[in-house]
Write an enzyme that holds these catalytic residues in place. Structure first.
Site, PDB file in Angstrom:
ATOM      1  NE  ARG A  98      -3.886  -0.270   2.092  1.00  0.00           N
ATOM      2  CZ  ARG A  98      -3.848  -1.268   2.876  1.00  0.00           C
ATOM      3  NH1 ARG A  98      -3.054  -1.502   3.787  1.00  0.00           N
ATOM      4  NH2 ARG A  98      -4.772  -2.152   2.403  1.00  0.00           N
ATOM      5  CE1 TYR A  99       0.336   4.434   3.962  1.00  0.00           C
ATOM      6  CE2 TYR A  99       0.297   2.115   4.630  1.00  0.00           C
ATOM      7  CZ  TYR A  99      -0.205   3.210   4.655  1.00  0.00           C
ATOM      8  OH  TYR A  99      -1.475   3.627   5.478  1.00  0.00           O
ATOM      9  NE  ARG A 102       4.248   2.390   6.319  1.00  0.00           N
ATOM     10  CZ  ARG A 102       4.016   3.444   5.837  1.00  0.00           C
ATOM     11  NH1 ARG A 102       5.117   3.808   4.990  1.00  0.00           N
ATOM     12  NH2 ARG A 102       3.265   4.330   6.047  1.00  0.00           N
ATOM     13  CB  CYS A 111      -6.302 -15.562  14.935  1.00  0.00           C
ATOM     14  SG  CYS A 111      -5.795 -14.397  13.665  1.00  0.00           S
ATOM     15  CB  CYS A 115     -11.041  -9.598  17.309  1.00  0.00           C
ATOM     16  SG  CYS A 115      -9.396  -9.935  18.235  1.00  0.00           S
ATOM     17  CB  CYS A 118     -11.359  -9.733  12.673  1.00  0.00           C
ATOM     18  SG  CYS A 118      -9.915 -10.180  11.664  1.00  0.00           S
ATOM     19  NE  ARG A 120      -5.253  -8.495   6.340  1.00  0.00           N
ATOM     20  CZ  ARG A 120      -4.459  -7.799   7.083  1.00  0.00           C
ATOM     21  NH1 ARG A 120      -4.039  -8.234   8.191  1.00  0.00           N
ATOM     22  NH2 ARG A 120      -3.861  -6.751   6.584  1.00  0.00           N
ATOM     23  CG  ASP A 280     -10.805  -0.839   9.565  1.00  0.00           C
ATOM     24  OD1 ASP A 280     -10.470   0.106   9.306  1.00  0.00           O
ATOM     25  OD2 ASP A 280     -10.290  -2.006  10.372  1.00  0.00           O
ATOM     26  CG  ASP A 317      -6.370   1.163   7.179  1.00  0.00           C
ATOM     27  OD1 ASP A 317      -6.404   1.852   5.877  1.00  0.00           O
ATOM     28  OD2 ASP A 317      -5.698   0.090   7.624  1.00  0.00           O
ATOM     29  CE  LYS A 324      -3.280   1.131  10.142  1.00  0.00           C
ATOM     30  NZ  LYS A 324      -2.644   0.247   8.904  1.00  0.00           N
TER      31      LYS A 324
END
Length: 353
Positions: A98-99, A102, A111, A115, A118, A120, A280, A317, A324
């Protein structure tokens, strides 16, 4: 209410089904829960279950994060399957770029806990895709071929769910790429399954050349149990710099006292508060979301209470894969001829522009 496992004197396994949750008294049957469980896997480790206040399950900040709710079946029009646009920025399987400087590398989609907010949720869980050796080689080749990538963020899923040997091999592979200077890992493990933080795991997290940072996901001060604090101490004593990521969640941490307690507890555990994420636009998570105005008010209140060491950056985001941006409150007035600066306690002061 005693857990059946406490009654039997046995070690509780991770709870993974609605039947498990019902047996433990954490849910009451509801047909909508089947749909919620199908949209996101269930996993509550014994460490997380031990933190739940069973006397007030509906309002318990730990239970609300991990126990499925019928409200997850309520999908708002603005909610998205890919709320932060990972797919649009994924040139190779397992990579999100995205950047310019990085890239994310997602080697695994499992996981220790799931959560319920989440972003994702469409990807993670048992049976979710993990990178095959061939796919991982292709992802690493992409990083090698893009000399602008200075930092690689291992996420997923939770990278610390990889075995120590596989994790070591992955970090060694990144360490061998000359233009990669920083490896960052995002993980819930020190909070949700602190027993996994062994000497072997810590040894695997020590590259020879690059610098490794560990960002720990923690949303409520009660998550910092004695076992979690001990795991964080072992990581810090092992030479790993620690950051935190927190999601602002309605009914869980959207009050200044809770956030202040959390940030202080993190700093006391040698974890630097890094990001406070605005929630999100994940499908079925409207009951977790707060307004940006509310988040900004909370950040203003924190500024007057906490030292700079304990201040996270409040970020959004941007949907669609645009990255972000900080959305914290402004302390500068908008009149260029009479510049006013607001202090941490709400008073305004003139300042020469």
């Amino acid at each position: 209410m005693w857990s059946v496992w406490e009654y039997l004197g046995a070690a509780m396994p991770t709870l993974r089904t609605l039947e498990d949750l019902e047996r433990e008294g954490l849910i009451v049957p509801d047909p909508r829960l089947e749909e919620a469980a199908q949209s996101l896997a269930i996993a509550l480790t014994p460490d997380i279950v031990a933190l739940i206040d069973r006397a007030d399950l509906a309002n318990d900040p730990i239970a609300r994060q991990f126990v499925p709710s019928p409200r997850e079946t309520e999908i708002a029009p603005e909610e998205l399957a890919d709320p932060i646009g990972d797919e649009a920025r994924s040139p190779v399987k397992g990579i999100v770029h995205r950047y310019p400087d990085r890239a994310l590398l997602k080697p695994i989609h499992v996981c220790p806990v799931y959560c319920r907010f989440c972003f994702r949720r469409e990807q993670v869980g048992p049976g979710g895709e993990a990178l095959s050796p061939t796919e991982l080689d292709a992802a690493l080749a992409y990083i090698r071929e893009h000399g602008e990538i200075w930092e690689v963020i291992l996420t997923g899923g939770d990278p610390l769910m990889l075995g120590s040997r596989r994790l070591r091999a992955l970090i060694d592979a990144l360490d061998a790429i000359p233009h990669v200077a920083i490896v960052r890992i995002h993980s819930r493990v020190p909070i949700a399954d602190p027993g996994r933080v062994t000497a072997e795991l810590i040894a695997a997290l020590k590259p020879q050349r690059t610098q490794l940072w560990l960002a720990v996901h923690c949303n409520h001060p009660r998550e910092l149990s004695a076992a979690s604090k001990d795991a964080l101490r072992r990581l810090s004593d092992g030479g790993l710099p620690l950051l935190s990521q927190t999601v602002l969640l309605a009914g869980i941490n959207d009050d200044v006292d809770t956030l202040a307690s959390l940030m202080r507890a993190l700093v006391a555990a040698r974890v630097k508060p890094y990001y406070l994420h605005h929630p999100d636009l994940v499908r079925g998570t409207g009951h977790f979301r707060v307004s940006i105005e509310r988040g900004q008010a909370l950040m203003k209140a924190l500024r007057g209470r906490l030292s700079g060491l304990a201040q996270p950056t409040y970020v959004l985001d941007v949907p669609g894969g645009h990255g972000k941006v900080p959305i914290g409150p402004s302390y500068v007035g908008d009149d260029p001829d009479a510049l006013l600066i607001e202090d941490a306690f709400g008073k305004q002061h003139g300042y020469p522009g």
